[in-house]
Design an enzyme around this catalytic site. Structure first.
Site, PDB file in Angstrom:
ATOM      1  N   ASP A  33       0.889  -1.317   0.064  1.00  0.00           N
ATOM      2  CA  ASP A  33       0.039  -0.034  -0.039  1.00  0.00           C
ATOM      3  C   ASP A  33       0.862   1.172  -0.017  1.00  0.00           C
ATOM      4  OD1 ASP A  33      -2.411   1.423  -0.202  1.00  0.00           O
ATOM      5  OD2 ASP A  33      -2.750   1.277   2.167  1.00  0.00           O
ATOM      6  N   ASN A  81     -11.238  -2.922  -5.148  1.00  0.00           N
ATOM      7  CA  ASN A  81     -10.454  -1.783  -5.711  1.00  0.00           C
ATOM      8  C   ASN A  81     -11.183  -1.489  -7.353  1.00  0.00           C
ATOM      9  OD1 ASN A  81      -7.090  -2.901  -4.500  1.00  0.00           O
ATOM     10  ND2 ASN A  81      -8.401  -1.089  -3.980  1.00  0.00           N
TER      11      ASN A  81
HETATM   12  C1  IPE Z   1      -5.286  -2.886  -0.040  1.00  0.00           C
HETATM   13  O1  IPE Z   1      -4.934  -1.473  -0.478  1.00  0.00           O
HETATM   14  C2  IPE Z   1      -5.447  -3.689  -1.450  1.00  0.00           C
HETATM   15  C3  IPE Z   1      -3.915  -3.587  -2.398  1.00  0.00           C
HETATM   16  C4  IPE Z   1      -2.874  -3.308  -1.677  1.00  0.00           C
HETATM   17  C5  IPE Z   1      -4.052  -4.159  -3.256  1.00  0.00           C
HETATM   18  P1  IPE Z   1      -6.296  -0.408  -0.263  1.00  0.00           P
HETATM   19  O2  IPE Z   1      -5.524   0.975  -0.562  1.00  0.00           O
HETATM   20  O3  IPE Z   1      -7.067  -0.671  -1.244  1.00  0.00           O
HETATM   21  O4  IPE Z   1      -6.873  -0.519   0.959  1.00  0.00           O
HETATM   22  P2  IPE Z   1      -7.985   0.598   1.711  1.00  0.00           P
HETATM   23  O5  IPE Z   1      -8.944   0.640   0.928  1.00  0.00           O
HETATM   24  O6  IPE Z   1      -7.257   1.546   2.303  1.00  0.00           O
HETATM   25  O7  IPE Z   1      -8.303  -0.318   3.015  1.00  0.00           O
HETATM   26  C1  IPE Z   2      -1.608   0.223  -3.453  1.00  0.00           C
HETATM   27  O1  IPE Z   2      -1.484   1.412  -3.348  1.00  0.00           O
HETATM   28  C2  IPE Z   2      -2.024  -0.304  -4.755  1.00  0.00           C
HETATM   29  C3  IPE Z   2      -3.143  -0.790  -5.025  1.00  0.00           C
HETATM   30  C4  IPE Z   2      -4.270  -0.724  -4.363  1.00  0.00           C
HETATM   31  C5  IPE Z   2      -3.490  -1.296  -6.472  1.00  0.00           C
HETATM   32  P1  IPE Z   2      -2.630   2.368  -3.300  1.00  0.00           P
HETATM   33  O2  IPE Z   2      -3.109   2.900  -4.550  1.00  0.00           O
HETATM   34  O3  IPE Z   2      -3.687   1.975  -2.511  1.00  0.00           O
HETATM   35  O4  IPE Z   2      -2.013   3.590  -2.734  1.00  0.00           O
HETATM   36  P2  IPE Z   2      -2.597   4.945  -1.909  1.00  0.00           P
HETATM   37  O5  IPE Z   2      -2.946   4.012  -0.463  1.00  0.00           O
HETATM   38  O6  IPE Z   2      -3.863   5.733  -2.302  1.00  0.00           O
HETATM   39  O7  IPE Z   2      -1.425   5.623  -1.300  1.00  0.00           O
HETATM   40 MG    MG Z   3      -4.182   2.394  -0.619  1.00  0.00          MG
END
Ligand code: IPE
Ligand code: IPE
Ligand code: MG
Length: 263
Positions: A33, A81
């Protein structure tokens, strides 16, 4: 080194090396993340963070192999997502396709077995074909297993296993009393692999976000503020050292564990 009193933030490089050697987790799962915030902090579009994150994936795979980890599970795209803006979802799908195409040779050369977990039926036919080709190419590899969780949700995983068993009961292939914990486990993703020993989340949040649930029932959790693109070899080894410094009790008392260890 006294491991109980040691705060993980104090580990030196030598201590990390020693701890990693002492107790390497068999199965590490990572919630990658912080890509978006990494990019935004530099005034770049979010997608640049995802692209930078791919480099970190390559580095993490190589560090995991070096440490002798048997299974590495990476959360690439959650079942939630899809709620992101269409543009970001499309870009993530494209990136997944190109990365699969580009990286598979190196993974194969390094003996890594690729296993995609999640409901891939929602992906385009083109992407599904690429996934199948990549899995087939590396199917006989006996090195580390790299599980990539794509359109994955821990609840989905448990549900699909429960549905498979329910169907067997319905058709008379098994009785409802055979619907046991062991039977359910055998229908989950990664059923032939060790349960998750260590779950790491980068990006500063303290939640599981519907990642592996059942298989991580007794995982040690390590959270770090480091954003995924910045999660380097040292940070990964540091997380493993933190794991190694903890006492896993599985319901027993600390004294019971210590006497077992001194036997
Ligand atoms: C979790 O990250 C999913 C992945 C790393 C692919 P998210 O960024 O989607 O999680 P939330 O929404 O903050 O819980
Ligand atoms: C995790 O990084 C990757 C995916 C969920 C695909 P994020 O895209 O959630 O990054 P933040 O949390 O918005 O910084
Ligand atoms: Mg995230």
């Amino acid at each position: 080194m006294s491991i109980d009193s040691q705060s993980s933030s104090e580990f030196s490089s030598e201590e990390i090396a020693e701890l990693v050697k002492q107790s390497t987790p068999k199965h590490v799962a990572i919630i990658m993340d912080g890509n978006g915030r990494w990019a935004q902090a530099q005034g770049k579009p979010r997608v640049m963070g995802h692209k930078a994150g791919v480099k970190t994936v390559r580095r993490a795979v190589s560090t995991a192999r070096e440490m002798g980890i048997e299974s590495l599970t990476l959360f690439a795209f959650s079942s939630e997502n899809w709620r992101r803006p269409d543009k970001e979802v499309t870009l993530l799908m494209e990136l997944f396709f190109t990365v699969l195409q580009r990286e598979i040779k190196l993974l194969h050369k390094n003996g890594v077995k690729l296993n995609i977990i999640g409901d891939i039926s929602r992906f385009s036919a083109r992407l599904q074909k690429q996934i199948a080709a990549a899995q087939t190419k590396t199917a006989d590899n006996t090195g580390m297993i790299l599980n990539v969780a794509a359109n994955y949700g821990g609840r989905w995983d448990i549900m699909q296993a429960a549905q498979a068993l329910a169907k067997k009961v319905e058709t008379g292939e098994m009785t409802s009393s055979q619907f046991t914990e062991k039977a359910l486990s055998a229908h989950l993703s990664m059923q032939n692999q060790a349960e998750v020993d260590l779950m790491i989340r980068t990006g500063g949040d303290y939640r599981i976000s519907n990642f592996v649930l059942w298989q991580a029932a007794y995982a040690e959790l390590v959270f770090t503020d480091t954003l995924w693109p910045d999660f380097d070899e040292h940070a990964f080894k540091h997380a493993v050292a933190t794991f190694a410094s903890r006492q896993r009790r599985f319901g027993l008392t600390g004294c019971q564990i210590e006497s077992m260890q001194s036997e």
